[in-house]
Design a protein around this motif. Structure first.
Motif, PDB file in Angstrom:
ATOM      1  N   MET A  10     -16.651   7.199  -0.346  1.00  0.00           N
ATOM      2  CA  MET A  10     -15.540   7.241  -1.292  1.00  0.00           C
ATOM      3  C   MET A  10     -16.056   6.922  -2.688  1.00  0.00           C
ATOM      4  N   LYS A  11     -15.305   7.408  -3.714  1.00  0.00           N
ATOM      5  CA  LYS A  11     -15.896   7.310  -5.042  1.00  0.00           C
ATOM      6  C   LYS A  11     -15.425   6.122  -5.882  1.00  0.00           C
ATOM      7  N   ASN A  12     -14.399   5.405  -5.433  1.00  0.00           N
ATOM      8  CA  ASN A  12     -13.988   4.224  -6.203  1.00  0.00           C
ATOM      9  C   ASN A  12     -13.396   3.151  -5.284  1.00  0.00           C
ATOM     10  N   ASP A  13     -13.149   1.958  -5.872  1.00  0.00           N
ATOM     11  CA  ASP A  13     -12.669   0.814  -5.086  1.00  0.00           C
ATOM     12  C   ASP A  13     -11.373   1.135  -4.347  1.00  0.00           C
ATOM     13  N   LEU A  14     -10.449   1.805  -5.033  1.00  0.00           N
ATOM     14  CA  LEU A  14      -9.152   2.095  -4.426  1.00  0.00           C
ATOM     15  C   LEU A  14      -9.328   2.945  -3.164  1.00  0.00           C
ATOM     16  N   GLU A  15     -10.146   3.990  -3.279  1.00  0.00           N
ATOM     17  CA  GLU A  15     -10.360   4.869  -2.113  1.00  0.00           C
ATOM     18  C   GLU A  15     -11.091   4.150  -0.995  1.00  0.00           C
ATOM     19  N   ARG A  16     -12.050   3.277  -1.356  1.00  0.00           N
ATOM     20  CA  ARG A  16     -12.755   2.519  -0.313  1.00  0.00           C
ATOM     21  C   ARG A  16     -11.798   1.565   0.391  1.00  0.00           C
ATOM     22  N   ASN A  17     -10.880   0.956  -0.369  1.00  0.00           N
ATOM     23  CA  ASN A  17      -9.912   0.052   0.250  1.00  0.00           C
ATOM     24  C   ASN A  17      -8.997   0.810   1.211  1.00  0.00           C
ATOM     25  N   LEU A  18      -8.543   2.005   0.815  1.00  0.00           N
ATOM     26  CA  LEU A  18      -7.695   2.802   1.698  1.00  0.00           C
ATOM     27  C   LEU A  18      -8.469   3.217   2.944  1.00  0.00           C
ATOM     28  N   HIS A  19      -9.724   3.579   2.759  1.00  0.00           N
ATOM     29  CA  HIS A  19     -10.579   3.958   3.889  1.00  0.00           C
ATOM     30  C   HIS A  19     -10.735   2.784   4.863  1.00  0.00           C
ATOM     31  N   LEU A  20     -10.923   1.587   4.313  1.00  0.00           N
ATOM     32  CA  LEU A  20     -11.061   0.391   5.152  1.00  0.00           C
ATOM     33  C   LEU A  20      -9.786   0.149   5.955  1.00  0.00           C
ATOM     34  N   LEU A  21      -8.627   0.259   5.295  1.00  0.00           N
ATOM     35  CA  LEU A  21      -7.346   0.049   5.989  1.00  0.00           C
ATOM     36  C   LEU A  21      -7.180   1.059   7.121  1.00  0.00           C
ATOM     37  N   GLU A  22      -7.578   2.280   6.853  1.00  0.00           N
ATOM     38  CA  GLU A  22      -7.512   3.343   7.847  1.00  0.00           C
ATOM     39  C   GLU A  22      -8.393   3.009   9.062  1.00  0.00           C
ATOM     40  N   GLN A  23      -9.616   2.572   8.807  1.00  0.00           N
ATOM     41  CA  GLN A  23     -10.544   2.218   9.891  1.00  0.00           C
ATOM     42  C   GLN A  23     -10.021   1.044  10.716  1.00  0.00           C
ATOM     43  N   LEU A  24      -9.282   0.146  10.052  1.00  0.00           N
ATOM     44  CA  LEU A  24      -8.837  -1.080  10.719  1.00  0.00           C
ATOM     45  C   LEU A  24      -7.534  -0.906  11.479  1.00  0.00           C
ATOM     46  N   ARG A  25      -6.860   0.213  11.214  1.00  0.00           N
ATOM     47  CA  ARG A  25      -5.518   0.397  11.766  1.00  0.00           C
ATOM     48  C   ARG A  25      -5.408   0.093  13.268  1.00  0.00           C
ATOM     49  N   PRO A  26      -6.323   0.592  14.107  1.00  0.00           N
ATOM     50  CA  PRO A  26      -6.179   0.311  15.546  1.00  0.00           C
ATOM     51  C   PRO A  26      -6.555  -1.113  15.958  1.00  0.00           C
ATOM     52  N   HIS A  27      -7.044  -1.926  15.028  1.00  0.00           N
ATOM     53  CA  HIS A  27      -7.579  -3.241  15.419  1.00  0.00           C
ATOM     54  C   HIS A  27      -6.647  -4.392  15.050  1.00  0.00           C
ATOM     55  N   THR A  28      -6.520  -5.354  15.979  1.00  0.00           N
ATOM     56  CA  THR A  28      -5.738  -6.550  15.641  1.00  0.00           C
ATOM     57  C   THR A  28      -6.648  -7.650  15.095  1.00  0.00           C
ATOM     58  N   ASN A  29      -7.922  -7.605  15.445  1.00  0.00           N
ATOM     59  CA  ASN A  29      -8.874  -8.578  14.887  1.00  0.00           C
ATOM     60  C   ASN A  29      -9.168  -8.203  13.435  1.00  0.00           C
ATOM     61  N   ARG A  30      -8.691  -8.999  12.488  1.00  0.00           N
ATOM     62  CA  ARG A  30      -8.852  -8.683  11.061  1.00  0.00           C
ATOM     63  C   ARG A  30      -9.899  -9.575  10.410  1.00  0.00           C
ATOM     64  N   ARG A  31     -10.704 -10.272  11.233  1.00  0.00           N
ATOM     65  CA  ARG A  31     -11.676 -11.208  10.657  1.00  0.00           C
ATOM     66  C   ARG A  31     -12.812 -10.475   9.933  1.00  0.00           C
ATOM     67  N   ALA A  32     -13.216 -11.034   8.786  1.00  0.00           N
ATOM     68  CA  ALA A  32     -14.299 -10.439   8.006  1.00  0.00           C
ATOM     69  C   ALA A  32     -14.992 -11.525   7.208  1.00  0.00           C
TER      70      ALA A  32
END
Ligand SMILES: O=c1[nH]cnc2c1ncn2[C@@H]1O[C@H](COP(=O)(O)OP(=O)(O)O)[C@@H](O)[C@H]1O
Ligand SMILES: [Mg+2]
Length: 195
Positions: free
Chosen positions: A93-115
């Protein structure tokens, strides 16, 4: 002592300058007109330490001055530690906003939100010597952003006190963040000596 800040990330410049204000150093951004024009090398290392050394050593060599670099990343437990050292290019992704959306998308199926956030701050000298300092902070990833401060994944990163890293001032972020901790270690190591 003049020390060149080997990053093109304005968030890191801001945090490093604030954190090290107590040292008798003058931090010079790498695009300062007094310095030769340079670009940072590709981050081809396998660790934060290697990538920070690539950046700091390249800049120290070109300028003849000590150079300070940070390599950092977000490690998400449910994603097996990804994006880690690849945090800056996550999902291409080319900027912070898009990377954040991508991260949320990847995390959607997971209940473990630890990082956790990890930072390695590395000081390189023109003679090839290097010193590295590491800092980490643990938190949880929210399902949406909160706060206008910081940069990168900060608005998604919830701290134990109930605020996101994006809701902190620069000074508040320094007190708890991965980079703040690494810079504090560098600062203590140098407080007692002239360089
Ligand atoms: O303090 C932080 N808050 C939020 N995101 C961070 C922080 N530190 C690192 N990151 C994320 O990790 C990436 C680390 O990138 P890297 O250290 O390779 O280079 P950069 O200086 O080009 O950003 C950042 O682009 C950002 O997405
Ligand atoms: Mg990196």
């Amino acid at each position: 002592m003049r020390v060149v800040v080997a990053t093109s990330n304005p968030g890191k410049v801001r945090e490093m300058t604030e954190a090290l204000s107590g040292l008798p150093w003058v931090l010079v951004p790498m695009n300062d007109p007094s310095l030769p024009a340079m670009t940072l090398p590709e981050e081809t290392g396998a660790t934060y330490e290697e990538n920070a050394a690539l950046k700091a050593c390249a800049v120290s060599l070109v300028t003849g001055l000590p150079a300070l670099a940070d390599d950092s990343g977000l490690e998400v437990e449910a994603l097996g530690g990804a994006p880690g050292i690849y945090s800056a290019r996550f999902g291409n992704m080319k900027n912070d906003l898009e990377r954040n959306l991508h991260l949320l998308e990847q995390l959607r199926p997971h209940t473990n939100r630890r990082a956790k956030f990890v930072s390695v701050v590395l000081l390189a000298y023109p003679d090839g010597q290097v010193e590295a300092y590491r800092g980490e902070v643990a938190g949880q990833l929210l399902e949406g952003p909160r706060g206008q401060g910081g940069f990168g994944y900060d608005p998604l990163f919830l701290l134990p006190d109930g605020r996101t890293m994006g809701e902190l001032s620069v000074a508040e972020k320094r007190a708890v963040s991965h980079r703040g901790r690494a810079l504090e270690a560098l600062k203590s190591a140098h407080a007692a000596r002239p360089v």
